[in-house]
Design a protein around this motif. Structure first.
Motif, mmCIF file in Angstrom:
data_model
loop_
_atom_site.group_PDB
_atom_site.id
_atom_site.type_symbol
_atom_site.label_atom_id
_atom_site.label_comp_id
_atom_site.label_asym_id
_atom_site.label_seq_id
_atom_site.Cartn_x
_atom_site.Cartn_y
_atom_site.Cartn_z
ATOM 1 N N PHE A 34 25.544 1.178 22.591
ATOM 2 C CA PHE A 34 26.568 0.583 21.713
ATOM 3 C C PHE A 34 26.700 -0.911 21.982
ATOM 4 N N ASP A 35 26.678 -1.297 23.268
ATOM 5 C CA ASP A 35 26.784 -2.723 23.610
ATOM 6 C C ASP A 35 25.652 -3.524 22.979
ATOM 7 N N ASN A 36 24.431 -3.005 23.065
ATOM 8 C CA ASN A 36 23.281 -3.724 22.512
ATOM 9 C C ASN A 36 23.401 -3.885 21.003
ATOM 10 N N ILE A 37 23.861 -2.838 20.318
ATOM 11 C CA ILE A 37 23.955 -2.895 18.855
ATOM 12 C C ILE A 37 25.009 -3.896 18.416
ATOM 13 N N PHE A 38 26.199 -3.833 19.040
ATOM 14 C CA PHE A 38 27.260 -4.771 18.656
ATOM 15 C C PHE A 38 26.886 -6.208 19.024
ATOM 16 N N THR A 39 26.261 -6.390 20.203
ATOM 17 C CA THR A 39 25.865 -7.736 20.610
ATOM 18 C C THR A 39 24.834 -8.318 19.647
ATOM 19 N N ALA A 55 26.951 5.707 12.714
ATOM 20 C CA ALA A 55 26.251 4.649 11.975
ATOM 21 C C ALA A 55 27.051 3.354 12.081
ATOM 22 N N ILE A 56 26.359 2.261 12.397
ATOM 23 C CA ILE A 56 26.977 0.941 12.536
ATOM 24 C C ILE A 56 26.230 -0.023 11.623
ATOM 25 N N GLU A 57 26.929 -0.629 10.681
ATOM 26 C CA GLU A 57 26.300 -1.515 9.693
ATOM 27 C C GLU A 57 27.071 -2.826 9.599
ATOM 28 N N ASP A 58 26.319 -3.933 9.548
ATOM 29 C CA ASP A 58 26.973 -5.235 9.374
ATOM 30 C C ASP A 58 26.827 -5.690 7.920
ATOM 31 N N TYR A 59 27.264 -6.905 7.651
ATOM 32 C CA TYR A 59 27.210 -7.446 6.288
ATOM 33 C C TYR A 59 26.322 -8.690 6.253
ATOM 34 N N GLY A 60 25.273 -8.674 7.115
ATOM 35 C CA GLY A 60 24.424 -9.851 7.218
ATOM 36 C C GLY A 60 23.213 -9.872 6.314
ATOM 37 N N GLY A 61 23.084 -8.915 5.393
ATOM 38 C CA GLY A 61 21.961 -8.932 4.454
ATOM 39 C C GLY A 61 20.753 -8.150 4.905
ATOM 40 N N GLY A 62 20.696 -7.756 6.195
ATOM 41 C CA GLY A 62 19.588 -6.933 6.655
ATOM 42 C C GLY A 62 18.367 -7.719 7.099
ATOM 43 N N GLY A 109 14.357 -9.775 22.505
ATOM 44 C CA GLY A 109 13.771 -8.704 21.706
ATOM 45 C C GLY A 109 13.680 -7.388 22.444
ATOM 46 N N LEU A 110 14.639 -7.146 23.362
ATOM 47 C CA LEU A 110 14.593 -5.920 24.155
ATOM 48 C C LEU A 110 15.728 -4.944 23.829
ATOM 49 N N GLY A 111 16.774 -5.411 23.130
ATOM 50 C CA GLY A 111 17.963 -4.585 22.902
ATOM 51 C C GLY A 111 17.667 -3.273 22.214
ATOM 52 N N LEU A 112 17.032 -3.318 21.052
ATOM 53 C CA LEU A 112 16.728 -2.098 20.305
ATOM 54 C C LEU A 112 15.654 -1.279 21.012
ATOM 55 N N PHE A 169 22.149 -4.905 7.935
ATOM 56 C CA PHE A 169 21.352 -4.139 8.888
ATOM 57 C C PHE A 169 22.157 -2.950 9.399
ATOM 58 N N LYS A 170 21.533 -1.781 9.421
ATOM 59 C CA LYS A 170 22.231 -0.554 9.774
ATOM 60 C C LYS A 170 21.472 0.164 10.885
ATOM 61 N N VAL A 171 22.209 0.570 11.917
ATOM 62 C CA VAL A 171 21.649 1.344 13.029
ATOM 63 C C VAL A 171 22.382 2.674 13.085
ATOM 64 N N GLU A 172 21.650 3.765 13.120
ATOM 65 C CA GLU A 172 22.249 5.100 13.202
ATOM 66 C C GLU A 172 21.835 5.750 14.509
ATOM 67 N N ILE A 173 22.838 6.181 15.274
ATOM 68 C CA ILE A 173 22.601 6.837 16.560
ATOM 69 C C ILE A 173 22.823 8.336 16.373
ATOM 70 N N ILE A 174 21.802 9.118 16.660
ATOM 71 C CA ILE A 174 21.864 10.574 16.508
ATOM 72 C C ILE A 174 22.037 11.191 17.893
ATOM 73 N N LEU A 175 23.213 11.802 18.138
ATOM 74 C CA LEU A 175 23.525 12.369 19.446
ATOM 75 C C LEU A 175 23.502 13.890 19.402
ATOM 76 N N PRO A 176 22.776 14.549 20.285
ATOM 77 C CA PRO A 176 22.748 16.019 20.277
ATOM 78 C C PRO A 176 24.053 16.602 20.801
ATOM 79 N N LEU A 177 24.449 17.744 20.235
ATOM 80 C CA LEU A 177 25.645 18.431 20.707
ATOM 81 C C LEU A 177 25.313 19.283 21.932
#
Length: 433
Positions: free
Chosen positions: A333-338, A362-369, A395-398, A421-429
Motif C-alpha cells: 500500500f505504501d508503494n502504491i500511494f507513494t 483497487a486504488i486509482e488516481d486521476y493522473g491520466g494513466g 523503478g522498484l516499487g511495483l 492509473f489503477k492498481v488492483e490488489i487481489i488478497l486471498p481469503l
C-alpha cells in the motif's frame, strides 16, 4: 503547562474534600438554644396566661403564630392537665413524654407564684445536624464528581499526548524495519514528545538520503556492469564468429576441434557475463514473507496510514479474514500511494469488494494513466513509465509489490482506469490456501 493545571485542580478538589470531612467530624451535634429568646417566650406566656385560658376552645390545638413571630422559636403550651392550649407548628410534641423522648426543653409556667402550665420548646438539633450533614455530603459528591471529570480529562490528555504518539512510533518503527522510508512521521511540536518524534523523523530522512545514495551507487555499478558486458560481448562475439568461419573453411580435424573449443569458451564467457548482469535480481529473494490470518477491518488503518496526505476516502470494508503478511501488505500500500503522490499528484479513489475467495482492493488516481504499451513492463525491475519526467525513483516499487503479492498467493494488477492509473490488489481469503 496543561499537566500543572490538571494537578492543581485535582489538589484543590482534594483539599475541599478534606475540609468537608474535618467539618463533619468535629461539628457539634447539639444545637445551643438561645436562653434570652426562651426567657422572652416564658415571660410573654406568663403575662398572657389569663387570656390563654379564656381562649381555650375546641380549636385550641390549631397552629398559632403570635408568640412564634415574636420569639423565633417553635413550642407547645400545656396546662397542668396535659391539655394542649396551642402550638406554633402542627408536628410538635403534645405531651411531656413525647418531649422527653425528643429531648425537648421543658419549662414551668407560673402565674402569681403558682405553676399553671408547661412550656415544651422543640429541640431541633437533629434537624439542624441532618441539614448540615446533607450539605457536607453534597459538597463531597460535587468534589468527587469534579475529581472524576478531571481524571477523565487527564486520561484523555495522556492518551493524546503520550499513548497515541507512542503507537505512531510503533507503526513507524515497523515501516523503517520493513525498509519504507518515504512516509514521514506526523508530529506536533507543541506535544511533550514533539522533539522526541522529530528526532525519529530526522533519522528517517537521513536513512532515506543514505538509501538514495546507496541506490545511486548501486545503479552506477549496474551501469558499469552493463557497459563492461557490452564491451566484452563485442570482442567475444567477434572471436566466436571468426572461429566459426575458420572451422567452416578448414579440413584439418585437429584445427576444427580447436575452433570448436574456442566457440564453446566464447559461449561460456557470454553466459558468465549474462549471469553477472542478472545476478542482482536474486537480491529480492532475501525479503521474507510470513503469512497469517488478518481481519479485513485492519485494512482501513493500513490504507489510512499509507495515505498520509489524505487524498483518498476509505470505503466500508467487507467483513472477512484474509491471509497475508501485515508488514509486507503495508509496504504494498505504501508503494502504491507513494507512486501516486510522485507521478500523479491528484486525489485518489479506493474501492474494496469481495469476489469469491478473494478480497479486491483497487486504488486509482486521476493522473491520466500510463502508455498502454508500457503497462506490461511497469512491474519489472528498474522499469518506469516514459511520463515520469524528473520525479525521483528507481523503478522498484511495483516490482517489489508484485513480488510480495505473489509470495502471499495473491496478485497485483495494473491498468489504465477511467480517470488514471489503477492498481488492483487481489488478497486471498483465509482457508482458501
Amino acid at each position: 503547562m496543561k499537566k500543572r493545571i490538571f494537578l492543581t485542580a485535582l489538589l484543590g478538589t482534594l483539599l475541599i474534600e478534606l475540609a468537608a470531612l474535618i467539618l463533619f467530624a468535629f461539628q457539634d451535634n447539639e444545637e445551643r438554644q438561645d436562653t434570652v429568646l426562651i426567657n422572652e417566650v416564658v415571660q410573654s406566656l406568663q403575662d398572657d396566661w389569663d387570656m390563654i385560658n379564656e381562649r381555650q376552645t375546641e380549636h385550641q390545638t390549631e397552629y398559632q403564630t403570635g408568640h412564634q413571630n415574636m420569639a423565633g422559636l417553635d413550642y407547645v403550651v400545656l396546662d397542668m392537665d396535659g391539655t394542649v392550649l396551642f402550638k406554633t407548628r402542627s408536628d410538635l410534641s403534645e405531651s411531656i413524654n413525647e418531649a422527653v423522648t425528643h429531648r425537648d426543653t421543658i419549662l414551668d409556667l407560673e402565674d402569681q407564684g403558682q405553676i399553671v402550665g408547661k412550656l415544651l420548646i422543640q429541640n431541633n438539633s437533629a434537624e439542624v445536624f441532618r441539614l448540615r450533614e446533607k450539605r457536607i455530603i453534597m459538597v463531597l459528591v460535587a468534589a468527587v464528581l469534579v475529581q472524576f471529570l478531571i481524571c477523565i480529562g487527564y486520561a484523555l490528555y495522556l492518551d493524546q499526548t503520550v499513548i497515541k504518539p507512542f503507537q505512531k512510533l510503533t507503526g513507524f518503527a515497523e515501516r523503517i524495519a520493513g525498509g519504507n522510508l518515504d512516509v514521514p512521521l506526523k508530529m506536533d511540536r507543541q506535544n511533550i514528545f514533539g522533539a522526541f518524534t522529530e528526532s525519529f523523523d530526522i533519522m528517517r530522512s537521513e536513512l532515506r538520503a543514505a538509501k538514495k545514495a546507496e541506490a545511486e551507487a548501486e545503479a552506477g555499478k549496474k551501469e558499469l556492469v552493463a557497459k563492461l558486458s557490452h564491451d566484452i560481448k563485442t570482442p567475444v562475439a567477434s572471436i566466436k564468429a571468426a572461429s566459426e568461419v575458420g572451422a567452416a573453411l578448414t579440413d584439418n580435424e585437429k584445427i576444427k576441434d580447436n575452433y570448436s573449443q574456442i566457440i564453446r569458451k566464447a559461449d561460456q564467457i557470454n553466459t558468465l557475463i549474462t549471469n553477472l548482469f542478472t545476478a542482482t535480481l536474486e537480491e529480492l529473494k532475501q525479503l521474507s514473507v510470513t503469512l497469517k490470518d488478518i481481519e479485513s477491518g485492519e485494512l482501513k488503518g493500513m490504507l489510512e496510514g499509507s495515505d498520509y496526505l489524505h487524498r483518498a476516502a476509505i470505503p466500508d470494508i467487507p467483513v472477512c479474514m484474509i491471509y497475508a503478511d501485515r508488514l509486507r501488505l503495508q509496504q504494498v500500500f505504501d508503494n502504491i500511494f507513494t507512486n501516486s503522490y510522485k507521478y500523479a499528484g491528484t486525489e485518489m479513489e479506493v474501492t474494496i469488494h469481495r469476489e469469491k475467495d478473494f478480497l479486491c482492493v483497487a486504488i486509482e488516481d486521476y493522473g491520466g494513466g500510463a502508455d498502454e504499451e508500457e503497462l506490461p513492463l511497469l512491474k519489472e525491475k528498474f522499469k518506469r513509465g516514459s511520463n515520469v519526467d524528473d520525479a525521483e525513483g528507481a523503478g522498484l516499487g511495483l516490482y517489489i509489490s508484485d513480488y510480495f503479492m505473489k509470495e502471499m498467493q495473491g496478485e497485483l494488477m495494473v491498468e489504465n482506469g477511467k480517470n488514471g492509473f489503477k492498481v488492483e490488489i487481489i488478497l486471498p481469503l483465509s482457508g482458501r490456501i
